[in-house]
Design a protein around this motif. Sequence first.
Motif, PDB file in Angstrom:
ATOM      1  N   TRP A  77       0.721  -1.291  -0.076  1.00 20.78           N
ATOM      2  CA  TRP A  77      -0.101   0.040   0.101  1.00 20.78           C
ATOM      3  C   TRP A  77       0.946   1.145  -0.002  1.00 20.78           C
ATOM      4  O   TRP A  77       0.439   2.392  -0.658  1.00 20.78           O
ATOM      5  CB  TRP A  77      -0.828  -0.007   1.373  1.00 20.78           C
ATOM      6  CG  TRP A  77      -2.000  -0.869   1.105  1.00 20.78           C
ATOM      7  CD1 TRP A  77      -1.927  -2.341   1.564  1.00 20.78           C
ATOM      8  CD2 TRP A  77      -3.409  -0.616   0.661  1.00 20.78           C
ATOM      9  NE1 TRP A  77      -3.341  -2.727   1.304  1.00 20.78           N
ATOM     10  CE2 TRP A  77      -3.997  -1.757   0.331  1.00 20.78           C
ATOM     11  CE3 TRP A  77      -3.576   0.243  -0.138  1.00 20.78           C
ATOM     12  CZ2 TRP A  77      -5.306  -1.831  -0.079  1.00 20.78           C
ATOM     13  CZ3 TRP A  77      -5.099   0.317  -0.640  1.00 20.78           C
ATOM     14  CH2 TRP A  77      -6.039  -0.938  -0.417  1.00 20.78           C
ATOM     15  N   SER A 107       4.276   1.761  -0.480  1.00 17.64           N
ATOM     16  CA  SER A 107       5.686   1.658  -1.159  1.00 17.64           C
ATOM     17  C   SER A 107       5.611   2.642  -2.382  1.00 17.64           C
ATOM     18  O   SER A 107       6.538   3.395  -2.425  1.00 17.64           O
ATOM     19  CB  SER A 107       6.216   0.442  -1.605  1.00 17.64           C
ATOM     20  OG  SER A 107       5.543  -0.130  -2.466  1.00 17.64           O
ATOM     21  N   PRO A 108       4.588   2.824  -3.165  1.00 18.51           N
ATOM     22  CA  PRO A 108       4.467   3.752  -4.187  1.00 18.51           C
ATOM     23  C   PRO A 108       4.583   4.917  -3.529  1.00 18.51           C
ATOM     24  O   PRO A 108       5.091   6.100  -4.171  1.00 18.51           O
ATOM     25  CB  PRO A 108       3.025   3.590  -4.671  1.00 18.51           C
ATOM     26  CG  PRO A 108       2.609   2.103  -4.554  1.00 18.51           C
ATOM     27  CD  PRO A 108       3.236   1.901  -3.088  1.00 18.51           C
ATOM     28  N   ILE A 111       7.855   5.802  -2.575  1.00 15.40           N
ATOM     29  CA  ILE A 111       8.795   6.011  -3.485  1.00 15.40           C
ATOM     30  C   ILE A 111       8.502   7.447  -4.477  1.00 15.40           C
ATOM     31  O   ILE A 111       9.621   8.236  -4.752  1.00 15.40           O
ATOM     32  CB  ILE A 111       8.785   5.098  -4.715  1.00 15.40           C
ATOM     33  CG1 ILE A 111       9.326   3.496  -4.310  1.00 15.40           C
ATOM     34  CG2 ILE A 111       9.460   5.295  -6.081  1.00 15.40           C
ATOM     35  CD1 ILE A 111       8.950   2.467  -4.916  1.00 15.40           C
ATOM     36  N   PHE A 112       7.423   7.955  -4.233  1.00 18.55           N
ATOM     37  CA  PHE A 112       6.813   8.995  -4.801  1.00 18.55           C
ATOM     38  C   PHE A 112       7.558  10.047  -4.223  1.00 18.55           C
ATOM     39  O   PHE A 112       8.254  11.181  -4.546  1.00 18.55           O
ATOM     40  CB  PHE A 112       5.349   9.157  -5.009  1.00 18.55           C
ATOM     41  CG  PHE A 112       4.806  10.623  -5.313  1.00 18.55           C
ATOM     42  CD1 PHE A 112       4.782  10.892  -6.702  1.00 18.55           C
ATOM     43  CD2 PHE A 112       4.445  11.301  -4.414  1.00 18.55           C
ATOM     44  CE1 PHE A 112       4.580  12.255  -7.133  1.00 18.55           C
ATOM     45  CE2 PHE A 112       3.707  12.783  -4.623  1.00 18.55           C
ATOM     46  CZ  PHE A 112       4.090  12.988  -6.156  1.00 18.55           C
TER      47      PHE A 112
END
Lengths: 188, 148
Positions: free
Chosen positions: B106, B108-109, B112-113
Motif C-alpha cells: 500500500w 511503497s508507491p 517512492i513518490f
Amino acid sequence: MANKKILITSIPIVIFTALVVVFWFSLGSDPTELPSQRIGKQVPEFNLSNLHNPEEAFTHQDLPKKPFLLNVWATWCVSCHVEHPYLVKFANQYPIPIIGLNYKDVRVDALEYLNKGGDPYLFSIADEDGTLGIDLGVYGAPETFIVDGDGVIHHRYVGVIDERVWNTVILPKVKELDPSLVDVEATQ
Amino acid sequence: MKKFLLAISLLLSAQLAEAVIETYDFDNEEQEQLYYEIISELRCPKCQNQTIADSDASLSRDLRFIVQQKVKAGETKGQILNYMQERYGDFVLYDPPVQPANYILWFSPLIIFLIILVVVVIRVGRRTIDPETGDVKMNDTHSNEKGE
C-alpha cells in the motif's frame, strides 16, 4: 565528496542484494498454497450424512475426542487417487484416526472406490453439496486438517500426503498433540 | 487482411465466451447489481487470477451460488465479503484490507513518490537561471565534478 559517491554507487548494489534475498525466499514457497483461516478455530458445525449409510447423520459432536486427521477427498480428484494407498498404509501402521470427508462426490462412486482401494477412514462424512468444504475453506482436494481432541484445527496440509509429507509434516504435528499416536508399535 | 480480421474477431469472441453461464433470478435490480458487483470482486481460490465471475471452476460456481443466496436473503456486501474472507482469507478479496503484512504494497508507491519528489526539489532548487539569457546553470555536485 568521496563518501557521497560511494553512497550513490552502493544504492544499486543494496537494491540488487535486497531483491536477491526476497526472490530467493520466494523460490521455495508455492504461490498456489493459501494459508488456512481456520487454524486455532473449531471445526465448523455440520450435520451431514454417513457416506456408508445416507440415513445416518454425523455432526461435529461425533468427531473423535482425541487428535485426528480430517482428510478431504473425492473420486473426481486425481491427486486423491495417488494419496489413497498411502492413507490406507498409514491407517494400518499408526493409531491416528483419519476421518474422511467425501467432498462433492457421487455416493456410489465413492463407496466403490473405498471397496476397491481399501478404506483408511474411521468413518466417512458425505459432503455432497460441499457446504462443510466451503466452511473449512477447502479449495483443492486433497486437503488434510490436523485437529485436536477438542475439535480445534491445528494445521492444514494442501496436497498429496506421501511418505515424505507424512514423516516431515503430519507426524511431527500430531506428536505435539499426542505423542502416543505416533507410536508405530502400539498397533502392530 | 481477411486473416487479420478473422484473428481479431476470434480473439474478441474468446473474451465473450468467458462470461458466466448460469443465470439467477433476483427480486429486484439492486440485488442483481449487487450480485454482479460482489462476484467480480472475489478471487477464485482455485484458479488464482480470475474472479469468481470469470471462473468456470466448480468451486467458483458454488461460491456464486452462495453469494446469490445471501444477496437474496438481504445480506449486505460487507457481510458477504466477510463470510468469504473468514473461509478463504484476504486472498479472495481483490481489494484487500490495509494491515501490517501488506503495508509495503500500500505504501511503497507513496514512499517512492516522496523520495522522487525530495530528490527533484533538491536538484531543481540548486539550479540558477540567468535572468537575462534564460540559461540554466547546474550547481550540483555532479556538474561541478565535470568541471562546469
